[in-house]
Design a protein around this motif. Sequence first.
Motif, PDB file in Angstrom:
ATOM      1  N   UNK A 194     -20.099   5.307  20.038  1.00 14.18           N
ATOM      2  CA  UNK A 194     -20.917   6.179  19.494  1.00 14.18           C
ATOM      3  C   UNK A 194     -20.976   7.658  19.652  1.00 14.18           C
ATOM      4  N   UNK A 195     -20.789   8.588  19.063  1.00 14.64           N
ATOM      5  CA  UNK A 195     -20.525  10.117  19.045  1.00 14.64           C
ATOM      6  C   UNK A 195     -21.719  10.814  18.437  1.00 14.64           C
ATOM      7  N   UNK A 196     -22.081  11.724  19.182  1.00 19.07           N
ATOM      8  CA  UNK A 196     -23.282  12.715  18.713  1.00 19.07           C
ATOM      9  C   UNK A 196     -22.691  14.187  18.350  1.00 19.07           C
ATOM     10  N   UNK A 197     -23.283  14.760  17.411  1.00 17.08           N
ATOM     11  CA  UNK A 197     -22.672  16.321  17.083  1.00 17.08           C
ATOM     12  C   UNK A 197     -23.939  16.924  16.389  1.00 17.08           C
ATOM     13  N   UNK A 198     -23.809  18.185  16.537  1.00 12.34           N
ATOM     14  CA  UNK A 198     -24.823  19.095  15.910  1.00 12.34           C
ATOM     15  C   UNK A 198     -24.202  20.149  15.302  1.00 12.34           C
ATOM     16  N   UNK A 199     -25.140  21.277  14.900  1.00 13.42           N
ATOM     17  CA  UNK A 199     -24.490  22.405  14.431  1.00 13.42           C
ATOM     18  C   UNK A 199     -23.547  23.265  15.256  1.00 13.42           C
ATOM     19  N   UNK A 200     -23.873  23.194  16.716  1.00 19.23           N
ATOM     20  CA  UNK A 200     -23.199  23.819  17.657  1.00 19.23           C
ATOM     21  C   UNK A 200     -22.196  23.028  18.398  1.00 19.23           C
ATOM     22  N   UNK A 201     -22.190  21.645  18.286  1.00 16.15           N
ATOM     23  CA  UNK A 201     -21.287  20.894  19.149  1.00 16.15           C
ATOM     24  C   UNK A 201     -20.760  19.857  18.357  1.00 16.15           C
ATOM     25  N   UNK A 202     -19.216  19.915  18.630  1.00 13.33           N
ATOM     26  CA  UNK A 202     -18.275  18.938  17.970  1.00 13.33           C
ATOM     27  C   UNK A 202     -18.752  17.491  18.631  1.00 13.33           C
ATOM     28  N   UNK A 203     -18.357  16.480  17.739  1.00 18.02           N
ATOM     29  CA  UNK A 203     -18.534  15.109  18.232  1.00 18.02           C
ATOM     30  C   UNK A 203     -18.003  14.701  19.528  1.00 18.02           C
ATOM     31  N   UNK A 204     -18.955  14.327  20.442  1.00 16.43           N
ATOM     32  CA  UNK A 204     -18.706  13.865  21.634  1.00 16.43           C
ATOM     33  C   UNK A 204     -19.045  12.401  21.835  1.00 16.43           C
ATOM     34  N   UNK A 205     -18.386  11.438  22.599  1.00 14.20           N
ATOM     35  CA  UNK A 205     -18.803  10.403  22.937  1.00 14.20           C
ATOM     36  C   UNK A 205     -19.997  10.147  23.769  1.00 14.20           C
ATOM     37  N   UNK A 206     -21.249   9.281  23.377  1.00 11.67           N
ATOM     38  CA  UNK A 206     -22.136   9.189  24.323  1.00 11.67           C
ATOM     39  C   UNK A 206     -22.290   7.787  24.740  1.00 11.67           C
ATOM     40  N   UNK A 207     -21.671   6.927  24.081  1.00 12.60           N
ATOM     41  CA  UNK A 207     -21.721   5.447  24.413  1.00 12.60           C
ATOM     42  C   UNK A 207     -20.677   4.625  23.958  1.00 12.60           C
ATOM     43  N   UNK A 208     -20.060   3.626  24.555  1.00 14.99           N
ATOM     44  CA  UNK A 208     -19.038   2.770  24.540  1.00 14.99           C
ATOM     45  C   UNK A 208     -19.564   1.362  24.678  1.00 14.99           C
ATOM     46  N   UNK A 209     -19.547   0.423  23.911  1.00 16.46           N
ATOM     47  CA  UNK A 209     -20.299  -0.834  23.974  1.00 16.46           C
ATOM     48  C   UNK A 209     -19.240  -1.864  23.630  1.00 16.46           C
ATOM     49  N   UNK A 210     -19.209  -3.212  24.238  1.00 13.73           N
ATOM     50  CA  UNK A 210     -18.635  -4.197  23.776  1.00 13.73           C
ATOM     51  C   UNK A 210     -19.719  -5.340  23.470  1.00 13.73           C
ATOM     52  N   UNK A 211     -19.750  -5.720  22.290  1.00 17.51           N
ATOM     53  CA  UNK A 211     -20.435  -6.813  21.742  1.00 17.51           C
ATOM     54  C   UNK A 211     -19.828  -8.227  21.720  1.00 17.51           C
ATOM     55  N   UNK A 212     -20.570  -9.082  22.443  1.00 17.61           N
ATOM     56  CA  UNK A 212     -20.253 -10.486  22.218  1.00 17.61           C
ATOM     57  C   UNK A 212     -20.777 -10.962  21.165  1.00 17.61           C
ATOM     58  N   UNK A 213     -19.783 -11.500  20.189  1.00 19.11           N
ATOM     59  CA  UNK A 213     -20.475 -11.800  18.888  1.00 19.11           C
ATOM     60  C   UNK A 213     -19.917 -13.560  18.733  1.00 19.11           C
TER      61      UNK A 213
END
Length: 855
Positions: free
Chosen positions: A630-649
């Motif tokens: 998951x990456x976040x971005x806004x008007x003044x910031x390019x996309x930066x990773x905020x979370x990396x998850x591994x989902x057991x399915x």
Amino acid sequence: MTAAPGIPDVFRCPRRWLSFVLLPATLWAVTGRADNEACDLADLEDRLERMLELIDENYLYPEQLDYKAMIVEGLAAADEGIPDLVVTHDPALGTVRVSTCEQGLDLALGTRPAKQDALLFLTRGLGFAVRTSCYRGRFAMSCADLRDRVLRGLSETLDPHTRYLGQDDLREFKIKTQGRFAGIGIVISLAGNRLTIKQVYPNTPAARAGLQAGMIILRIDDEPVTDLGIDQAARKLRGRPGTNLVLVVEEGNGTPLRSVTLVRAEIVLPPFEAELRGTTLRLVVSKFQRGLTRDLKAELNRLAGVSYIKGILLDLRDNPGGLLEEAISLADLFLLEGEIVATKTSGGKEQRRSTASHGKDDLLLPLVVLVNDQSASASEILAAALQRNDRALVLGQTSFGKGTIQRIFQLPQQTALKMTIGEFFGPGTMPIQTHGVQPDVLMLPITVNGKGINLSQSSHRRREATLAHVLATSQPFSPRGQTRLNYLVTDAQPPRDALLELATQLVESPRDRRALLDDYYLGQLAAVERAMAEAGLDWRVDERAAPAPEVRLQLTSGSIVRQRRVTLEVLVHNHSSLPLSRYRLTCRSELPGIERELVLGRIGPAETRQAVLELDLPANLTSGVVDLTCRQADLHHDAAAVARLLLQVDIPTPTYRYTLLGQGERELHAVRWCLEGFGALPLEELRLQVRSLTPSAGKLSRDQFALGTDLDAKGCLGVEVLPGPYLWRDDLELEVLLTSASHGQLFKGRHRVSRVPHGASPLPGDRPTITVQRDASGGIPLGNPLVLRFEVEDADGIAHVVVWNGKRKIYYAGGNERTHLVKIPLSTGANYIRIRADDIRGTAHRHDLYLHHWE
């Protein structure tokens, strides 16, 4: 592979096993198999030797040829035809082991085998497999098909566009370049693993029968299409003019099925369409096929005599390319002078430049070119030539990036090798390979419609740079300056129409183009703000830059995902005294189809926002470990990773039992299925399809079931087998397919139905079950290598179990072994594991695992 304790020696080899239990030896047989014939490898050796010579003499980059990969992939490609063949490669030792159910052969390839080594090892390894297989004489395909698979597997190691063409493939290639064939007049595509009608050509059998874009094809001439690729389905749709074709189609989820009978006719695909939009002539070129420039000139001369044309809009979107000479001649039609394309062939030995020449037919009207990320090859040559000679403004997206040239080399028996022999460049040695043509005006859509809000482009779009074995360009790449514009996409204004509006203005307007683009930018900005406001979002801009907020993500389903919709609770806290403008959070996986964007707009100072992000897992995923970044971005910031998850399915899949019944005075068959374990899948969108693979043994009283209405109180349904001319001689083989309107195929199985005398007890059966061992938390124990433990059970008896890692078969076990342990080295990123178990009645069960591995 040794037999499990307590199992008689006769079960060690499936060939002897099937004879022992007196079942017909057709478990792996399909139409065209080579029953009891010995595969003659002389033809393969001759064709292989010729192919290797052509590759060595003509390939674009001979210094990059990897004969070791050709050997490994060529041998491994035979594993679909030879069920017990497993090919394993040890890169550290430089060895390849060819194993069948009873024996093994080690091939010492060395560090860098040469062309003659490839010929020797391939023929030796395949010859060993054919001689020692427990299925010899009963392969899953004919010897000719087996040969074609080996040659195709070898050729595909070179690059994405080099490919051995069998007879059907070569015929298909000629159809695509000539634009004439006998069929019904539709374009098909795979949308969510479902065969979908993408376009219906006017004045064709399909148009006259009422077929429309968006319809889903379920069956072609009584055969389900779920296992067919695009090329296979296209071949089945085509045929001799005047012959009948029956399609079963669905107009949408849950709508009644419709059977349509059509009569094939000769279809002539128009290479272009001409449309007057006011005083602008829009030319949609769909394919660079033979005669394109000639026909386009004639149409332009006709239109010029009846209409006033102020400018031309050349639409090359979704144009996959075609013949190089047609792209050159069409560019020459629009250019007075200048370089069109430069080509370099094998090893740079031969270079050629094509330039424009002034002619009386040259078109000098204002010109705008539209491209997108699926404009490829010849369309990129044309766009680059017009752009770099300052003849046209290019508008849209960066193109596909295919900058290589292929040539057809004929081989015996109407087969061929399509091989990359050159690279082409735009004017000034502009590299196109992997980079594409960068538009002068890059158009970036902002979608606000009934499906939600989307600001990002999909990361899973197929482009040249994403393909396996892609070749790098031999020239340095210099990015071109460009204008970036957002444009609004709504339900009322789809993306293609939105771009047409701007392109037409650029052609017709006498104003300075820069001023027009500035006005367009301001107009679209206001339109986006209005659309966001209607959707309940504040899209205002604050020029002060707030620091990145704190983000927390939590799965609502717990540690194990057991349904296809994954829900993430999102908490965004702006701890700054400044507002965040145009905030968005995007989560995506390397597994295609898992991608979603959450747009929150403005988040005020010290404000905390809560939201829910929902992602749907693909239909073919039942268990595994899925990555999510998951990456976040806004008007003044390019996309930066905020979370990396591994989902057991671990998603429960439907299971079924079946019972064979004898009834009536002539021992008619009836088959009854009972289904269970649907989980969250609504019955209303599930369909069961049944097909007889031996029509001589009898006809089915019914072949389509809607589970929402046809299941009885016990969850069962049945079909009667009406007598055929050879009922007393033949067993009946049935194919069963369960599909979901939203998730596609859920399972597919085959049953061989022996005769059940009248009055005899019902004969029950079920499909094999595969249970993957999990740890105490319910997840798959991760490690590298992955130690995969699973159990296979079936009351009828297991014939064999096979495991694939990606396209490579890595494990085979015959006999009634219940417990299996397989060590699988994982690659960084995506790993696709497939387990298949077949019982002695021919009923199969497949269990798919997707495992994402992070170093």
